[in-house]
Design an enzyme around this catalytic site. Structure first.
Site, PDB file in Angstrom:
ATOM      1  N   ARG A  46      21.314  21.435  10.385  1.00 22.46           N
ATOM      2  CA  ARG A  46      21.502  20.974   9.005  1.00 22.46           C
ATOM      3  C   ARG A  46      20.303  20.161   8.516  1.00 22.46           C
ATOM      4  NH1 ARG A  46      27.550  20.007   9.392  1.00 22.46           N
ATOM      5  NH2 ARG A  46      26.908  18.345  10.788  1.00 22.46           N
ATOM      6  N   ARG A  47      19.735  19.374   9.432  1.00 23.22           N
ATOM      7  CA  ARG A  47      18.581  18.580   9.006  1.00 23.22           C
ATOM      8  C   ARG A  47      17.418  18.824   9.970  1.00 23.22           C
ATOM      9  NH1 ARG A  47      18.532  14.386  12.468  1.00 23.22           N
ATOM     10  NH2 ARG A  47      20.481  14.212  13.614  1.00 23.22           N
ATOM     11  N   LYS A 103      35.464  27.349  22.671  1.00 26.07           N
ATOM     12  CA  LYS A 103      36.785  27.752  23.203  1.00 26.07           C
ATOM     13  C   LYS A 103      37.842  27.819  22.125  1.00 26.07           C
ATOM     14  CE  LYS A 103      35.774  23.304  23.756  1.00 26.07           C
ATOM     15  NZ  LYS A 103      35.043  22.336  24.498  1.00 26.07           N
ATOM     16  N   GLU A 127      30.908  31.791  29.102  1.00 27.88           N
ATOM     17  CA  GLU A 127      31.058  30.968  30.310  1.00 27.88           C
ATOM     18  C   GLU A 127      31.212  29.483  29.973  1.00 27.88           C
ATOM     19  OE1 GLU A 127      30.922  32.143  33.901  1.00 27.88           O
ATOM     20  OE2 GLU A 127      32.045  30.308  33.595  1.00 27.88           O
ATOM     21  N   ILE A 134      31.154  24.824  35.536  1.00 27.50           N
ATOM     22  CA  ILE A 134      31.745  25.609  36.637  1.00 27.50           C
ATOM     23  C   ILE A 134      31.747  27.086  36.213  1.00 27.50           C
ATOM     24  CG2 ILE A 134      33.787  25.977  38.072  1.00 27.50           C
ATOM     25  CD1 ILE A 134      34.710  23.158  37.333  1.00 27.50           C
ATOM     26  N   GLY A 185      29.167  12.051  25.167  1.00 29.61           N
ATOM     27  CA  GLY A 185      29.107  13.442  24.690  1.00 29.61           C
ATOM     28  C   GLY A 185      30.119  14.351  25.362  1.00 29.61           C
ATOM     29  N   GLU A 188      35.608  16.041  22.329  1.00 30.13           N
ATOM     30  CA  GLU A 188      35.518  16.944  21.177  1.00 30.13           C
ATOM     31  C   GLU A 188      35.235  16.132  19.918  1.00 30.13           C
ATOM     32  OE1 GLU A 188      35.880  20.473  21.458  1.00 30.13           O
ATOM     33  OE2 GLU A 188      35.495  19.671  23.426  1.00 30.13           O
ATOM     34  N   LYS A 203      41.326  26.492  26.562  1.00 30.89           N
ATOM     35  CA  LYS A 203      40.696  27.022  27.778  1.00 30.89           C
ATOM     36  C   LYS A 203      41.716  27.785  28.623  1.00 30.89           C
ATOM     37  CE  LYS A 203      37.463  23.133  27.763  1.00 30.89           C
ATOM     38  NZ  LYS A 203      37.332  21.722  28.141  1.00 30.89           N
ATOM     39  N   GLY A 309      29.583  17.744  29.083  1.00 25.54           N
ATOM     40  CA  GLY A 309      28.268  17.109  29.090  1.00 25.54           C
ATOM     41  C   GLY A 309      27.176  18.136  28.830  1.00 25.54           C
TER      42      GLY A 309
HETATM   43  N1  HSE Z   1      35.797  17.891  25.329  1.00 26.93           N
HETATM   44  C1  HSE Z   1      35.661  18.798  26.409  1.00 26.93           C
HETATM   45  C2  HSE Z   1      36.044  18.081  27.686  1.00 26.93           C
HETATM   46  C3  HSE Z   1      34.236  19.294  26.491  1.00 26.93           C
HETATM   47  O1  HSE Z   1      36.126  16.862  27.695  1.00 26.93           O
HETATM   48  O2  HSE Z   1      36.300  18.738  28.678  1.00 26.93           O
HETATM   49  C4  HSE Z   1      34.066  20.471  27.368  1.00 26.93           C
HETATM   50  O3  HSE Z   1      34.778  21.560  26.915  1.00 26.93           O
END
Ligand code: HSE
Length: 443
Positions: A46-47, A103, A127, A134, A185, A188, A203, A309
């Site tokens: 966006r920026r 997902k 994946e 994993i 990080g 979500e 998932k 992460g």
């Molecule tokens: N928010 C998700 C988690 C990120 O904590 O597992 C990875 O999908």
């Protein structure tokens, strides 16, 4: 074909930036492994980002990038289910292979997206959508391809597992740990997706499809979060030799003759679960994820690693890119695993069971008045419902005249447990709602 593969990275958040960094760090290794120069030709952001190599085109027009002639593979890491969906379908329409970590999008719209990809003979690789770094999608679709999967159980949300671990080990408050998971990080954009189990349910829907060969059915996943778990329940569970984990289960259920009203079908459920302390899954802590798969004839296998992460997710994204480089280098005729692991015409219509039909053990916590006969009344109701008690723990009186009673049961059909709990709550000596947490011995 030239000896370069051009990537477009749509989105430069935690994951997108992680992919850029991984490519910069491992450029030579990527070439040695693939035989091609892996180049980022465009990024969608966006920026404008000053930290991006000036030779890479930056643009906010994601649709144009997705259709661009100088892009071989589109990496979608913007998240969300609206623009991301349009962009992916647009890329497919223009004959691009796609890699996504999304997902939510695949769980909700994957059937449509995969059908579009099959029709255009391109691949949508995902994946990174499940369990971070994993390689569980590759394992389930390829390494276990000769097996019948009976069930799988997984810790598939890093944020939730991080919160539960920190609360249990350090007694840290929920909100503080969640804020840390966001800063790192892991969480979500909307962290309720993590703590309410929605992210895990996304998932699980993907894992169930590639385990059993069924269409994606996110809307049928039973989902319970971790926000009601108290430290008191964590302590009682420990005392009885169990640990509470937030697990996703996909279970193939057939008539076993032991339950009067058991049903055939598939259980898809995400909920806090007591599991024995000595099981490996009980010792998966912090942001780690793990998936335990029970398949025939292989038996149980466990896959463990960082579930969230930048680095872990970028690793999974780039593993898909490397697979697609091999497809591209074979002029589209290379290695192609069906999107949902089974040939599309062979997906089965085995029903996903309703919550009342699911079979699990239970941890029950009741608050009873300290009067003679109350325990007898409770056990009579459970026995009349055909519910087998595995353990009982009666704690000393806490509040005046009230005794906490903890009961563990063997597996029972949920509808029977519902009826029994209704009856128990009607007893005069039961003062509060019965707390229930499911329990699984994990085979
Ligand atoms: N928010 C998700 C988690 C990120 O904590 O597992 C990875 O999908």
């Amino acid at each position: 074909m030239s000896n370069s593969i051009n990537l477009a990275i749509l989105g430069l958040g935690t994951v997108g930036t992680g992919v850029v960094n991984l490519i910069n760090d491992n450029l030579a290794e990527l070439k040695r492994r693939s035989g091609y120069n892996i180049c980022i030709s465009q990024v969608g952001t966006r920026r404008h980002r000053e930290d991006i190599d000036p030779n890479i085109t930056q643009s906010s027009d994601l649709m144009a990038i997705a259709a661009s002639d100088d892009v071989d593979i589109v990496i979608e890491v913007i998240g969300g289910t609206t623009l991301a969906k349009d962009v992916i379908l647009h890329a497919i329409d223009h004959g691009k292979h796609v890699v996504t970590a999304n997902k939510a999008l695949l769980a909700e719209h994957g059937n449509e997206i995969f059908a579009a990809a099959e029709a255009r003979n391109v691949h949508v690789a995902y994946e990174a959508a499940v369990a971070g770094g994993i390689p569980i999608i590759k394992v389930m679709r390829e390494a276990l391809a000769a097996n019948t999967v009976d069930w799988l159980a997984g810790i598939i949300n890093g944020t939730g597992n991080f919160i539960m671990s920190e609360m249990r080990d350090k007694g840290r408050p929920f909100t503080e740990v969640l804020a840390e998971a966001q800063a790192l990080g892991y969480a979500e954009a909307d962290p309720t997706f993590d703590v309410e189990g929605i992210d895990a349910a996304h998932k699980l829907a993907l894992l169930a499809s590639i385990a059993f060969g069924i269409p994606l059915q996110f809307d049928k996943v039973y989902c319970e979060g971790i926000t009601d778990i108290t430290l008191q329940d964590v302590e009682y569970a420990e005392e009885l030799g169990y640990r509470i984990k937030h697990l996703g289960f996909a279970v193939r259920r057939s008539h076993n003759g032991n339950q009067s009203n058991d049903a055939e079908g598939i259980e898809l459920r995400v909920h806090p679960t007591l599991i024995p302390q000595d099981k490996l899954l009980a010792n998966v802590n912090g942001v780690k994820n793990a998936v335990l798969v029970n398949s025939h004839p292989l038996g149980q296998t466990l896959y463990y690693g960082d579930g969230a992460g930048a680095g872990a997710t970028a690793s999974a994204v780039m593993a898909d890119v490397m697979d697609l480089v091999r497809v591209l280098s074979a002029n589209g005729q290379g290695h192609h695993v069906p999107h949902l692991a089974f040939v599309p015409d062979e997906l089965s219509d085995t029903p996903v069971l309703a919550a009342e039909q699911m079979v699990t053990g239970y941890y029950l916590r009741l608050h009873a008045l300290d009067t003679p006969g109350v325990l007898a009344d409770i056990t009579r109701i459970l026995s009349e419902a055909g519910i087998n008690i595995d353990a009982i723990l009666q704690k000393p009186v806490r509040k005046v005249g009230q005794v906490p009673v903890i009961i563990l049961t063997l597996p029972v059909v949920e509808s029977q447990m519902n009826l029994a709990i209704d009856k128990i709550e009607q007893l005069e000596a039961i003062t509060d709602k019965v707390v229930r947490i499911r329990l699984d011995e994990l085979g």
